[in-house]
Scaffold this motif. Structure first.
Motif, PDB file in Angstrom:
ATOM      1  N   GLU A 125      -6.928   3.097   5.175  1.00 19.00           N
ATOM      2  CA  GLU A 125      -7.211   2.118   4.122  1.00 19.00           C
ATOM      3  C   GLU A 125      -7.401   0.705   4.658  1.00 19.00           C
ATOM      4  OE1 GLU A 125      -4.353   3.863   4.817  1.00 19.00           O
ATOM      5  OE2 GLU A 125      -3.326   4.033   2.894  1.00 19.00           O
ATOM      6  N   GLU A 146       2.233   2.957  -2.198  1.00 19.12           N
ATOM      7  CA  GLU A 146       2.305   2.987  -3.661  1.00 19.12           C
ATOM      8  C   GLU A 146       3.444   3.865  -4.179  1.00 19.12           C
ATOM      9  OE1 GLU A 146      -0.710   3.637  -2.115  1.00 19.12           O
ATOM     10  OE2 GLU A 146      -2.069   2.042  -2.760  1.00 19.12           O
ATOM     11  N   LYS A 155      -3.784   3.589  -5.666  1.00 19.91           N
ATOM     12  CA  LYS A 155      -3.680   4.605  -4.619  1.00 19.91           C
ATOM     13  C   LYS A 155      -4.954   5.457  -4.551  1.00 19.91           C
ATOM     14  CE  LYS A 155      -0.738   8.430  -3.193  1.00 19.91           C
ATOM     15  NZ  LYS A 155       0.407   9.279  -3.583  1.00 19.91           N
ATOM     16  N   ASP A 205       0.814  -1.213   0.000  1.00 21.02           N
ATOM     17  CA  ASP A 205       0.000   0.000   0.000  1.00 21.02           C
ATOM     18  C   ASP A 205       0.855   1.273   0.000  1.00 21.02           C
ATOM     19  OD1 ASP A 205      -2.514  -0.999  -0.250  1.00 21.02           O
ATOM     20  OD2 ASP A 205      -3.096  -0.810   1.847  1.00 21.02           O
ATOM     21  N   GLU A 247      -9.085  -0.654  -5.047  1.00 17.35           N
ATOM     22  CA  GLU A 247      -7.816  -0.985  -4.381  1.00 17.35           C
ATOM     23  C   GLU A 247      -7.531  -2.482  -4.464  1.00 17.35           C
ATOM     24  OE1 GLU A 247      -5.369  -2.570  -1.603  1.00 17.35           O
ATOM     25  OE2 GLU A 247      -7.517  -2.696  -1.173  1.00 17.35           O
ATOM     26  N   ASN A 257      -7.472   3.606  -2.649  1.00 17.32           N
ATOM     27  CA  ASN A 257      -7.148   3.730  -1.221  1.00 17.32           C
ATOM     28  C   ASN A 257      -7.518   5.097  -0.672  1.00 17.32           C
ATOM     29  OD1 ASN A 257      -6.252   1.304  -0.187  1.00 17.32           O
ATOM     30  ND2 ASN A 257      -4.150   1.591  -0.904  1.00 17.32           N
TER      31      ASN A 257
END
Lengths: 257, 432
Positions: B157, A26, B144, A24, B104, B147
C-alpha cells in the motif's frame, strides 16, 4: 510500566509513510489505541505535546536541519524507549543522497531564495545523535513488524524481526530467482529481510528498501552484477537509494565511483 | 479582540509539518500566512543524474500518503520524453491502482483527519470512544478495501513496487482480481453509507468564488490518471504540456514549498471541488444520486463540503474499480520496450488532493538532466491564505479557541499534504 504506556510519534525529515503504517493497520488500530495511550501523534490527533515524559517514542525521519538536531536530544531525554521507524530514521533515507553533494548547488536547483533555507549539509540517522533502543527498518516499514514491535514492547520482550537476507525470504516464498534465471540486478542477497521478498514476486529485482543485512557480502554481489552486464554507474545507483547512508551500502557505492 | 494574533505553531492531523498565522488590527484581518516548515529534501536536485527508470520509485518517496500519484505523473512524463505510447490495458490498470489510492487517501482524510473538526473531537480515536465507533469502524473497513487494491496491483500500500516506466513489472492474475471484486461489491453499500455520514455533518455556511483547475482526460473519463489537457471554470483549456506557460512557482520566505500562481494573476484551487464542478457529468449515476441525496447540487463553492465531495469521489472510485476489474484481461509482456533517448516530457494527474505536474528532461543515455515537480498543496497555498482572510473575517468576535478551531478546519478542507509540498501546520493570530 504500570497502567497504559504513553506513546509519542515524532516526525523528522520524511514522507510520513511509516507513521501512516500505524493508521493503515485498519484491523488493529483501535485495539492499539485501547492498550496504549496515544499521547502525542500530530498526524492523527490535535492533542499537543505536554512537555512531559513518554514511555515510548516512535521516531520517523532523519535529521536534516539544525532544529531537528536539537529536538531529538530533548525527545531522548523525555523518553524511556526510543524506537526508530523506517529507513529515514534508521539510516538517513533517500534525502541522504545530498550527503557529499554541494548543499549550495542543491538549494540553487530547487529554490529561488537560498537565504530562506535553513538546512544541514547531511541527512543522518537518529542513532548518530542519540541512543536508540530499537530500529525498525524498511522504506516503508512492514505493518506486521510494527504490530509485533508494539505487542513485544507491551509484553516487555524483544521484537522478533529476522535479520537474515531477503534472499532467504525469497526462497521460502518459492520464487524463481530473478538474477539467476533472468539476469536482473537484485540486492536480495545483501538486503535485510522484512518485505517477504515482494519484488521478486513481481518479477523484478530487490532494490534494498530494508537496507543492509548483518555482515553483507556486497563485493561478491557487485562482482556478479558486473558479470551480468551492469556498469559501475548502474551498480553505484543500485546501492544509492533509500538506504544510501547505511555504511555497507555507502562503502560499496563509493567503491564504484 | 481588535488587535490579536491567532496562531498555531504545529498544525495537527495533516500530513507533514505546517503552521499558520492570522494578523488582526483594529478588528480587521490584515494578513494571513500559511507556513510550511517541513524540512526541504531536495528531490528535484538529487534526481539529476539518476536513470529515467528510477523516477517512479524515487518520487513515490516524496509522499507516503499519495505515492501512486507521484508514480502516475512520473511514468507519463517519462513515456512522453521517451516517445513511448503505452497500451490501453496498461493505462486501465494504472487507473485501477489510482482508484485504490483515492479510496484509501480520501477516507483516511475524511474520517480520520477532517471529520473530528466537524464533530468537535481531537481525533478519530476520541470520536470512536464517544459514540461514533460505528462510523470510525465503517471508515476503517472501507479504507482497507482501497488499500487492498493498491496492495494487489502495486505490491504494497505504501510505495508500491510494480509500477514501471513503459507499463508494469507484472500484470496481476485475473483470479486474484476477481477476489478483489467481491470486496469491492461489498464496499458499494459502505461507500453510500459513508457519503450519508459526511452529508449529515454541520457545515459552516460559507462560499468563495474560486478559480478552479483540473486535468481533462482524452476519453471522457472523470479526471484521475491521464491529464492531457488542463481546464478551468474561467474558460482556460490548454494542453498539459503548456503548464509552465500558464503557471508560475514562487519562493516566499514563510514556506519551504514553492507557491503556485497563475501567470494571468492570482491564486487557484486544485482538488476535489474543481474536479466535481468541472467534470460532474462524468460521474457514475450512483455517485450523482449520492451527491443529489447529500444536497451537494450541481455546483459546490462551499469548501467545507469538500468532505462530502471526497466521499462521492470515493464511491465513484469503487464503481470504477469494479468496472476496470470486470473488463480486465491478463496481458504479457507487462511493459512496452524502452529505448533511451534525449527528450523532454510532462505528466499531469489528479492526486486525491489535487493536480500533480511533473516535467523531466533526459540526456541521450536516458539519465535525468532536469526535474520539475509541482505538487497540489504547493499550488493551493495562496488559496489557503486567501481562505483564512475571507472565510474567518466575520468570525473575529468569537472566542480565540473557536477561531483557531475554524482556521484549522478551513486548512484541512485542502487535505494538505505538506511532505508533498516540500516540503507543517502551526496557527498564529496576531492582533498586535
Amino acid at each position: 510500566m504500570t497502567g497504559r504506556p504513553r506513546l509519542a510519534v515524532w516526525k523528522f525529515s520524511s514522507c510520513d509513510g511509516c507513521q501512516l503504517s500505524l493508521l493503515d493497520c485498519e484491523d488493529e488500530v483501535l485495539a492499539v489505541a485501547g492498550a496504549i495511550e496515544i499521547a502525542y501523534f500530530p498526524e492523527a490527533t490535535r492533542r499537543e505535546d505536554d512537555g512531559g515524559h513518554y514511555d515510548i517514542s516512535f521516531v520517523e525521519g532523519s535529521v536534516t536541519t539544525p532544529h531537528e538536531a536539537e529536538a531529538i536530544k530533548d525527545i531522548r531525554a523525555r523518553s524511556t524507549t526510543v524506537i526508530t521507524l523506517g529507513a529515514c530514521a534508521t539510516s538517513g533515507g533517500i534525502q541522504a543522497l545530498k550527503n557529499g553533494a554541494s548543499t549550495k548547488d542543491f538549494i540553487d536547483a530547487v529554490y529561488a531564495h537560498p537565504e530562506f533555507i535553513d538546512t544541514l549539509d547531511t541527512a543522518t540517522p537518529i542513532s548518530d545523535h542519540v541512543k536508540v533502543d530499537f530500529e525498525l527498518r524498511g522504506c516503508p516499514i512492514s505493518k506486521t513488524h510494527l504490530i509485533e514491535l508494539i505487542a513485544a514492547t507491551l509484553a516487555g520482550r524483544a521484537p522478533q524481526t529476522p535479520a537474515h537476507a531477503t534472499c532467504i525470504e525469497c526462497k521460502m516464498a518459492g520464487h524463481v530467482c530473478v538474477m539467476v534465471a533472468e539476469g536482473k540486478p537484485c540486492l536480495g542477497p545483501v538486503t535485510h529481510a522484512g518485505c517477504g521478498a515482494l519484488c521478486p514476486g513481481y518479477a523484478r529485482g530487490c532494490y534494498g528498501c530494508f537496507g543492509p543485512k548483518e555482515t553483507p557480502n556486497t563485493a561478491a554481489l557487485s562482482a556478479r552484477l558486473a558479470e551480468n552486464g551492469a556498469d559501475r554507474r548502474q551498480i553505484r545507483r543500485l546501492y544509492s537509494t533509500y538506504n544510501t547512508n547505511a555504511p555497507a551500502f555507502r562503502e560499496e557505492a563509493k567503491a564504484h565511483d | 479582540m481588535t488587535d490579536t494574533t491567532i496562531k498555531v505553531d504545529m498544525l495537527a492531523r495533516v500530513e507533514g509539518e505546517g503552521a499558520f498565522k492570522v494578523v488582526v488590527r483594529e478588528g480587521k484581518i490584515v494578513g494571513t500566512e500559511f507556513r510550511i516548515f517541513e524540512p526541504p529534501r531536495f528531490f528535484e536536485a538529487f534526481l539529476r543524474g539518476r536513470d529515467h527508470s528510477e523516477a517512479p520509485d524515487i518520487t513515490a518517496r516524496i509522499c507516503g500518503i499519495c505515492p501512486v500519484a507521484y508514480q502516475m505523473s512520473s511514468v507519463q512524463a517519462m513515456e512522453m520524453a521517451l516517445g513511448v505510447e503505452v497500451s490501453q490495458p496498461i493505462k486501465n490498470l494504472r487507473r485501477l491502482l489510482y482508484c485504490g489510492e483515492w479510496i484509501e487517501s480520501h477516507i483516511l482524510h475524511a474520517a480520520m483527519l477532517h471529520a473530528p473538526d466537524f464533530l468537535g473531537y481531537a481525533s478519530a480515536i476520541d470520536m470512536a470512544n464517544d459514540g461514533h465507533a460505528d462510523a470510525v469502524k465503517l471508515a476503517l473497513d472501507y479504507k482497507k478495501i482501497g488499500n487492498s487494491i493498491v496492495t494487489l496491483v502495486g505490491g504494497r500500500e505504501i510505495h508500491p513496487i510494480n509500477v514501471k516506466v513503459g507499463g508494469w513489472w507484472k500484470a496481476p492474475k485475473k483470479r486474484d482480481m476477481m477476489k478483489l471484486r467481491e470486496d469491492l461489491l461489498r464496499a458499494l453499500d459502505m461507500a453510500d453509507a459513508f457519503v450519508d455520514f459526511t452529508a449529515a455533518l454541520p457545515f459552516p455556511d460559507k462560499e468563495r468564488d474560486y478559480t478552479m483547475v483540473c486535468i481533462e482526460e482524452p476519453n471522457g473519463r472523470y479526471p484521475m490518471y491521464e491529464g492531457t489537457r488542463l481546464i478551468s471554470n474561467r474558460g482556460m483549456d490548454i494542453p498539459a504540456t503548456a503548464f509552465n506557460d500558464h503557471f508560475d512557482e514562487h519562493h516566499v520566505k514563510q514556506s519551504n514549498a514553492l507557491q503556485g500562481r497563475m501567470k494571468a494573476g492570482g491564486a487557484y484551487l486544485t482538488g476535489p471541488l474543481p474536479r466535481y464542478n468541472l467534470a460532474y457529468d462524468k460521474l457514475s449515476e450512483r455517485a450523482k444520486a449520492a451527491a443529489e441525496r447529500s444536497g451537494l447540487g450541481r455546483e459546490v463553492k462551499n469548501p467545507y463540503r469538500s468532505i462530502v465531495v471526497r466521499a462521492v469521489e470515493s464511491l465513484f472510485a469503487v464503481e470504477e474499480a469494479i468496472r476496470l476489474i470486470e473488463d480486465y484481461e491478463e496481458f504479457d509482456p507487462a511493459a512496452m520496450e524502452i529505448t533511451p533517448r534525449a527528450g523532454t516530457g510532462m505528466g499531469a494527474s489528479e492526486a486525491p488532493r489535487g493536480m500533480l505536474f511533473h516535467q523531466y528532461t533526459l540526456e541521450e543515455d536516458g539519465s535525468i538532466a532536469k526535474a520539475q515537480i509541482v505538487p497540489p498543496t504547493a499550488q493551493n497555498q495562496p488559496s489557503i491564505e486567501e481562505d483564512l482572510a475571507e472565510l474567518i473575517a466575520d468570525e473575529l468576535d468569537r472566542p480565540h479557541d473557536e477561531i483557531q478551531w475554524l482556521c484549522e478546519q478551513t486548512i484541512r478542507n485542502y487535505d494538505p499534504c505538506i511532505s508533498c509540498a516540500t516540503h507543517f501546520l502551526d496557527l498564529t493570530i496576531d492582533r498586535g
